[in-house]
Design a protein around this motif. Structure first.
Motif, mmCIF file in Angstrom:
data_model
loop_
_atom_site.group_PDB
_atom_site.id
_atom_site.type_symbol
_atom_site.label_atom_id
_atom_site.label_comp_id
_atom_site.label_asym_id
_atom_site.label_seq_id
_atom_site.Cartn_x
_atom_site.Cartn_y
_atom_site.Cartn_z
ATOM 1 N N ASP A 35 23.665 10.338 -43.213
ATOM 2 C CA ASP A 35 24.575 11.198 -43.956
ATOM 3 C C ASP A 35 24.409 11.047 -45.469
ATOM 4 O O ASP A 35 24.791 11.914 -46.227
ATOM 5 C CB ASP A 35 26.026 10.907 -43.554
ATOM 6 N N HIS A 36 23.848 9.920 -45.898
ATOM 7 C CA HIS A 36 23.624 9.796 -47.335
ATOM 8 C C HIS A 36 22.300 9.078 -47.599
ATOM 9 O O HIS A 36 21.688 8.512 -46.691
ATOM 10 C CB HIS A 36 24.785 9.065 -48.007
ATOM 11 N N THR A 37 21.869 9.157 -48.854
ATOM 12 C CA THR A 37 20.654 8.461 -49.248
ATOM 13 C C THR A 37 21.029 7.459 -50.324
ATOM 14 O O THR A 37 21.846 7.755 -51.205
ATOM 15 C CB THR A 37 19.613 9.451 -49.804
ATOM 16 N N GLU A 38 20.474 6.240 -50.217
ATOM 17 C CA GLU A 38 20.780 5.232 -51.212
ATOM 18 C C GLU A 38 19.580 5.065 -52.135
ATOM 19 O O GLU A 38 18.462 4.841 -51.675
ATOM 20 C CB GLU A 38 21.102 3.910 -50.514
ATOM 21 N N PHE A 39 19.825 5.213 -53.425
ATOM 22 C CA PHE A 39 18.759 5.042 -54.416
ATOM 23 C C PHE A 39 18.981 3.756 -55.176
ATOM 24 O O PHE A 39 20.099 3.472 -55.612
ATOM 25 C CB PHE A 39 18.763 6.208 -55.422
#
Ligand SMILES: Nc1ncnc2c1ncn2[C@@H]1O[C@H](COP(=O)(O)OP(=O)(O)OP(=O)(O)O)[C@@H](O)[C@H]1O
Ligand SMILES: [Mg+2]
Lengths: 311, 394
Positions: free
Chosen positions: B344-348
């Motif tokens: 559901d999300h992307t971590e940078f």
């Protein structure tokens, strides 16, 4: 099916040969081990089987088998000497077991509440009283009774002497420790949060003891009672030292008989003793196993494990 | 059905306190309570009021004094100093069996020699409830925890979740002033735990009894509680609703214990106590405007502080398409260090010169598409609004 089977036929046969060899050795080892354990068990139980068997022997001579009969049991149960020994055995074992259970349980509960250093000392004393050789307990209690009675008798003119009460007292010495250890083991295995949960649910300390602690301890108390009973019922050494005139128990009676040659009647008495003891041990084992299942705590090896640990 | 609809057999004196309470007196009042075990201070000068009918959670790392606090409320431990009031009455020296408080223990502590019904009815029997009444209320309580028909079952035959519910029924049936729960879900597997969390919360709302819950799992606390009390080293760090704790953590411990944040070191240069607004000059030349979260803090100018920014408040844009600098926004340049796609999300993870490594979290529905195709080593701009700056003094 046959076509793909051809290339693997060779290796399979080769493998089959080594496998057969291993199987062969396995079988030899297996047979040897089985034979070995058979011999060990035979060595352990054959004498008992012989005693039981010959209690049904129709021949008066205990060593020659002529036929089956239960007459010896009838004779034994009508023999006034046997009956008096039986009565003595019960009048020793029963009060001994009751008193040892009461005192041992109370001591276990008390020890739970004393500071640790005190507890360690008492635990050590308990263990010592169990590992002291029986004959030493026998001798020391005899000396105590003899000198104590003569002192009191001289002083008061009473005529105290050895008899059933002294046997009970001497047996208790050992049996209190057994009960104490059984109940202590159970207490320390008990989940402390059960008591807290009971307090939390409005039960006073006394009600908590009655409804939670005591039911949890009951299997150990019952087992302790039965062990105390059987130890006392079977005991020869201590009893022979501290019994007085007319207070012979069954083991004493049997030993006396043997000196005059073993009769089928003696075998019958021994067999009856054996079964009383076995029955009590079985009940005790059941009580412990049931208790362990109910409370989740596993009593390693049941009663046998407990006795082994303590002797 | 509701437990509170059934008439209770009151403890002596309970009815009086109920009427005089009138919704005003807190169920539990902890006033300056300290508990020491030898040299260890398990609970340090605690002050707390637990309001009627709410779901409170003690949250904190192992050994911070959560269990000790609960045990003092239940009466298993006595405070070294201070006073605890239950429904307005001081309870110093009152034994656990005379307190109208019930506990759900971590390992349930069901009585193994009693069946389910006998376990659940235990509290009622101690207070002399009639047999018929007991049977009826046990039936109701079991229905409440969805265990109808389990009356005659042995407790060890039940699954962990079922044992848990028996323990709940056994406590709730007494309609305590407060129900104490010490990590009651600790022994359950993750899936069952999640289910039970929702179930517990629903149950609490249904019966309306005050719950005081202990956990060291922040997610669990956030899911269930009306009020969370964050503890550390025996002290209350902060108390508030889930959103408040996450949005306005008052110190570094709370900011790190609940969620994740990007810390930026700096010195406070301006502070307006009336609005809480502060300005921080960071060690590497950034000037950040934000909120000093602790309303009681009166830091002197020049005080070393931390500016914490939550990862989801950071926007990551390719350096080539970055929005121009704007008022009310901060931005720093950096290079993508790592991008992890998490459904559901992307971590940078972005390596920046003036704010160190920053973690940003972008919902895949919205922001991530804009920087699709940006990989490790590519230059980016990290931007965030001033309202994301949480200035932590302590
Ligand atoms: N009976 C006791 N005797 C001595 N020290 C104790 C006792 N009970 C608790 N403590 C100490 O008090 C401190 C707080 O313990 P407590 O059990 O309240 O922690 P907790 O927050 O419940 O931790 P956890 O999450 O591990 O259960 C710990 O340092 C612990 O060692
Ligand atoms: Mg704890």
């Amino acid at each position: 099916m046959s076509a793909p089977a051809i290339p693997v036929a060779g290796p399979v046969r080769a493998g089959g040969r080594t496998k057969a060899k291993v199987d062969h050795w396995n079988t030899v080892v297996e047979v040897w081990l089985r034979g070995h354990s058979t011999i060990v068990y035979a060595f352990l139980y054959l004498p008992i089987v012989i005693v039981v068997l010959f209690s049904f022997n129709a021949n008066r001579l205990a060593t020659i088998w002529t036929g089956f009969t239960v007459d010896w049991y009838a004779i034994a149960l009508k023999d006034e000497v046997v009956l008096s020994a039986l009565r003595n055995s019960f009048s020793v074992a029963l009060p001994n077991a009751i008193l040892a259970t009461l005192i041992g349980t109370a001591a276990a509960l008390g020890l739970q509440r004393v500071p640790k250093p005190v507890r360690i000392v008492f635990d050590a004393l308990t263990y010592v009283s169990i590992i002291v050789p029986e004959v030493v307990i026998a001798l020391s209690t005899l000396v105590l009774f003899a000198s104590g009675f003569s002192f009191i008798n001289d002083l008061t003119g009473l005529r105290l002497q050895l008899g059933v009460p002294t046997i009970v007292a001497a047996h208790m010495l050992f049996n209190i420790s057994i009960v104490l250890l059984l109940v202590r083991a159970r207490l320390s295995g008990m989940d402390r949060t059960l008591v807290e949960a009971s307090f939390d649910l409005y039960a006073s300390p006394w009600r908590t003891f009655r409804q939670i602690t005591f039911p949890q301890l009951l299997p150990a108390i019952v087992a302790g009672f039965l062990l105390a009973f059987t130890f006392s019922f079977d005991d020869y050494v201590i009893t022979s030292f501290v019994s007085g005139p007319g207070s012979s128990t069954l083991p004493i009676f049997i030993f006396g008989q043997v000196k005059r040659g073993v009769t089928p009647e003696t075998n019958a008495v021994a067999t009856m003793m054996l079964f009383v003891t076995l029955a009590l041990l079985a009940v005790g084992q059941l009580a412990l196993a049931r208790g362990a299942r109910r409370t989740g705590g596993v009593q390693e090896g049941g009663m046998a494990g407990m006795i082994a640990q303590q002797r | 059905m509701s437990l509170s609809a059934t008439p209770d057999t009151p403890l002596p004196g309970r009815r009086a306190t109920l009427s005089e309470r009138g919704g005003e007196t807190p169920d539990v009042d902890i006033v300056d309570v300290t508990k020491r075990f030898g040299d260890i201070t398990a609970v340090d000068a605690m002050r707390l009021s637990v309001a009627r009918g709410a779901f409170y959670s003690f949250l904190g790392p192992s050994g911070c004094g959560k269990t000790t606090t609960l045990r003092m409320i239940a009466g298993f431990e006595q405070p070294t100093a201070g006073e605890i009031y239950l429904a307005g009455e001081p309870v110093a020296g009152v034994p656990p069996y005379q307190r109208n408080v019930n506990t759900v223990f971590q390992h349930y502590a069901l009585f193994p020699h009693m069946n389910v019904a006998q376990n659940v009815g235990y509290g009622l029997r101690q207070r002399g409830t009639t047999k018929a009444d007991e049977a009826r209320r046990v039936g109701e309580a079991l229905e409440l925890v969805r265990l109808s028909g389990y009356e005659r079952r042995r407790t060890w035959e039940l699954s962990g979740g079922q044992q848990q519910r028996v323990a709940l029924a056994r406590a709730l049936i007494n309609q305590p002033t407060v129900l104490l729960l010490d990590e009651p879900l600790g022994a359950l597997d993750l899936k069952l735990r999640k289910e039970m969390q929702l179930e517990l919360k629903a149950l609490q709302q249904e019966v309306g009894i005050t719950f005081v819950y202990v956990t060291h799992d922040q997610e669990e606390a956030l899911t269930m509680s009306d009020t969370i009390i964050v503890m550390h080293h025996g002290r209350i760090q902060q108390q508030g609703g889930p959103a408040e704790l996450y949005e306005r953590p008052v110190n570094r411990f709370v900011a790190n214990f609940i969620g994740v944040s990007n810390p930026i070191d700096g010195k406070l240069v301006e502070h307006d106590p009336s609005t809480g607004r502060g300005v921080v000059q960071t060690d590497r030349g950034l000037r950040l405007t934000g909120l000093v979260t602790d309303p009681d803090a009166r830091p002197a100018p020049g005080t070393e502080v931390i500016v914490a920014v939550r990862p989801e408040r950071l926007q990551v844009e390719p350096a080539t398409h970055a929005a121009p600098p704007a008022d009310g926004w901060s931005s720093v340049e950096g290079r993508i260090h790592q991008g992890t796609y998490l459904g559901d999300h992307t971590e940078f993870r972005v390596a920046t010169d003036i704010a160190g490594e920053m973690v940003a979290r972008r919902q895949n529905a919205a922001g991530a598409a804009a920087i699709m195709g940006v990989g490790p080593g590519d230059p980016v701009v990290v931007r965030w609004e001033d309202s994301a700056n949480l200035i932590l003094v302590a």
